[in-house]
Scaffold this active site. Structure first.
Site, PDB file in Angstrom:
ATOM      1  N   ASP A   1      46.664  95.569  21.809  1.00 47.36           N
ATOM      2  CA  ASP A   1      48.091  95.348  21.591  1.00 47.36           C
ATOM      3  C   ASP A   1      48.373  94.957  20.148  1.00 47.36           C
ATOM      4  OD1 ASP A   1      49.453  95.500  24.325  1.00 47.36           O
ATOM      5  OD2 ASP A   1      47.807  94.143  24.748  1.00 47.36           O
ATOM      6  N   THR A   2      47.547  94.068  19.618  1.00 45.68           N
ATOM      7  CA  THR A   2      47.790  93.585  18.255  1.00 45.68           C
ATOM      8  C   THR A   2      47.581  94.680  17.227  1.00 45.68           C
ATOM      9  OG1 THR A   2      47.052  91.397  18.971  1.00 45.68           O
ATOM     10  CG2 THR A   2      47.223  91.774  16.612  1.00 45.68           C
TER      11      THR A   2
END
Length: 405
Positions: free
Chosen positions: A177-178
Site C-alpha cells: 500500500d505504501t
C-alpha cells in the site's frame, strides 16, 4: 522538537494546492498525508457514523487508533454520505474547486456514482485524479478485489521474503500500500508540474498495487529474461552481493555490509582474517559471491563471541557499514532520530501528547511540518460546506437527512 515549533517554519512547497481525499485505510490516505505535510489543504471525505476504518485499527488510545494520528495529521474531515445523491452533489462541488482528487475504491465505484473522470473534468478541466486500486483501471483483473498483501504477492516481493524452502512471510508492514501511495504522490507532483507548464489541463494517474511493488523489484525480470533465472528467497542475505548479511552476536544480531572491495579488506583485517582479505580470488564481488558461505562463516565466527555494542563500535571505527536491528524502543531512544527531527511530539484533538514520526523528505527551503493534529470524524464538515457556499439552514437540513454528520 514538538509540532508547535514546526508551525512557525517556512511555508510549504504545496501551499495553495487543494486535495479531496476519498480513499480509506492506507494507500490513498498515505498519499494525502504526504501532500498535506508539505502544505496542501487536504479535505478527507468519510462515511458518517463509521468514518475511515483506520480510526479503529491496531492499538486504540482514548477511542482512536494511534496510527490514525499519523496517517491523518494536517487533514480536515468532512462526514459525507457519498452513496446519497445529495452527498454526491456536494462532493462534485468540492471537486470543482480542487486541484487533486485521491480515491482508492474498486474500479467502477465512482463511475456508478456519476463521478467518472470524464464527468468531473467537465466541471474542472484542470483536475488531477489519483486512482489507486489492486490491479489498475484496465486489464482482465481490474474488477478483482485487491489489498496490499495481494499486490506484494503478485508483484514478486512475497516470493523473496523469508527463509529458503519455508513459507513466504510479509515484511511486517503494509509495504504494498505504501509503495502504491508513494508512486501516486510522485504522479501527482509530475501532473501538477505538467499542468502548470503545458496549458493547465489535468489528467488521471492510474496506480495498481502490484505494479508499484513490481517497480522496485530490481533485476528480477531482466535476470529471468537473460538467464532463465528465478530468484528465490535468501533469508537475510542479499543474493549476488557478498558479504552482506545478518550475523549472530552474543546478545542479538547485526547487519554487516562489507561488499565494497576496500571495505571487504578492512572488514577482514578487523576480524583477523587477512588471509581472506588479501586473497586475489576475493578481490571483487564476483569472486566473493562464489565463496560467500566461507566468508559469512568467518564473519560470524568473530561476531558471535561479542555483543552487538562491541561489534558496532569496532566496525564503525574501521569504517565498515554495520547496523543493529532496531525495535520501536531503540528508535524512540536514538539520539540521531531526535537530532534530525524524526520523532516529534504531537498534541491530539483529544488532548494527549503522542510521539509520531517526523516528515520525509527534508526540503531545506520549504520543509514539511505538522500543522494540525488528525481530525475527529466530521470535525470540519460545517466549515468546509460553508466554504463552498452552503448556508447554515442548508447545512442543518443535510444533517437532519443524515447526508452529513
Amino acid at each position: 522538537m514538538d509540532s508547535s515549533e514546526s508551525e512557525t517554519r517556512t511555508q510549504g512547497a504545496l501551499d495553495g494546492v487543494r486535495v479531496i481525499e476519498m480513499g480509506q485505510l492506507i494507500a490513498g490516505p498515505f498519499a494525502g498525508k504526504t501532500l498535506a505535510e508539505f502544505g496542501a489543504e487536504v479535505i478527507k471525505i468519510e462515511a458518517p457514523g463509521s468514518g475511515d476504518p483506520l480510526r479503529n485499527w491496531r492499538l486504540i488510545k482514548d477511542g482512536t487508533s494511534a496510527w490514525w494520528q499519523v496517517q491523518s495529521r494536517n487533514k480536515r474531515s468532512i462526514a459525507l454520505d457519498l452513496r446519497s445523491k445529495e452527498g454526491q452533489e456536494i462532493a462534485r462541488r468540492l471537486i470543482a474547486e480542487a486541484d487533486v482528487l485521491i480515491e482508492n475504491f474498486r474500479p467502477g465505484t465512482l463511475e456508478g456514482w456519476g463521478m467518472s473522470y470524464e464527468a468531473l473534468s467537465e466541471l474542472n478541466p484542470s483536475l488531477i485524479m489519483l486512482r489507486i486500486s489492486g490491479y489498475g483501471q484496465t486489464g482482465p483483473y481490474r474488477d478483482l478485489p485487491g489489498f496490499g498483501s495481494i499486490g506484494e504477492a503478485m508483484g514478486g516481493l512475497r516470493h523473496l521474503t523469508g527463509e529458503p524452502s519455508r513459507v513466504p512471510v510479509r515484511c511486517g508492514i503494509s509495504i504494498g500500500d505504501t509503495l502504491a501511495a508513494l508512486h501516486g504522490t510522485i504522479g501527482i507532483l509530475m501532473a501538477l508540474y505538467h499542468r502548470q507548464a503545458h496549458g493547465g489541463k489535468g489528467q488521471v494517474i492510474d496506480v495498481a498495487l502490484h505494479e508499484a511493488v513490481f517497480n522496485v523489484m530490481e533485476s528480477l525480470i531482466p535476470e529471468y529474461s537473460a538467464f532463465g533465472a528465478v530468484r528465490e528467497a535468501a533469508g537475510s542475505a542479499l543474493p549476488g552481493i557478498a558479504p552482506s548479511n545478518a550475523y549472530r552476536c552474543s546478545d542479538g544480531y547485526v547487519l554487516v555490509a562489507g561488499n565494497g572491495d576496500s571495505i571487504f579488506k578492512r572488514l577482514m583485517s578487523v576480524i583477523d582474517r587477512d588471509d581472506l582479505g588479501n586473497d586475489p580470488a576475493l578481490a571483487d564481488n564476483a569472486g566473493r559471491v562464489k565463496r560467500v558461505d566461507e566468508i559469512d562463516a568467518a564473519i560470524e565466527a568473530w561476531t558471535h563471541t561479542r555483543t552487538v555494542a562491541e561489534v558496532m563500535e569496532v566496525l564503525n571505527g574501521a569504517r565498515v557499514p554495520v547496523g543493529k536491528v532496531y525495535t520501536a524502543k531503540d528508535i524512540a531512544e536514538d539520539p540521531h532520530y531526535r537530532a534530525r527531527d524524526m520523532i516529534l511530539t504531537q498534541r491530539t484533538r483529544d488532548g494527549f501528547d503522542i510521539e509520531v514520526p517526523g516528515v520525509v523528505p527534508k526540503l531545506l527551503g520549504t520543509p514539511g511540518s505538522l500543522r494540525t493534529p488528525a481530525p475527529r470524524l466530521g470535525d470540519d464538515t460545517d466549515a468546509v460546506l460553508r466554504d463552498v457556499g452552503l448556508s447554515e439552514e442548508q447545512i442543518q437540513a443535510l444533517r437532519e437527512r443524515k447526508v452529513i454528520a
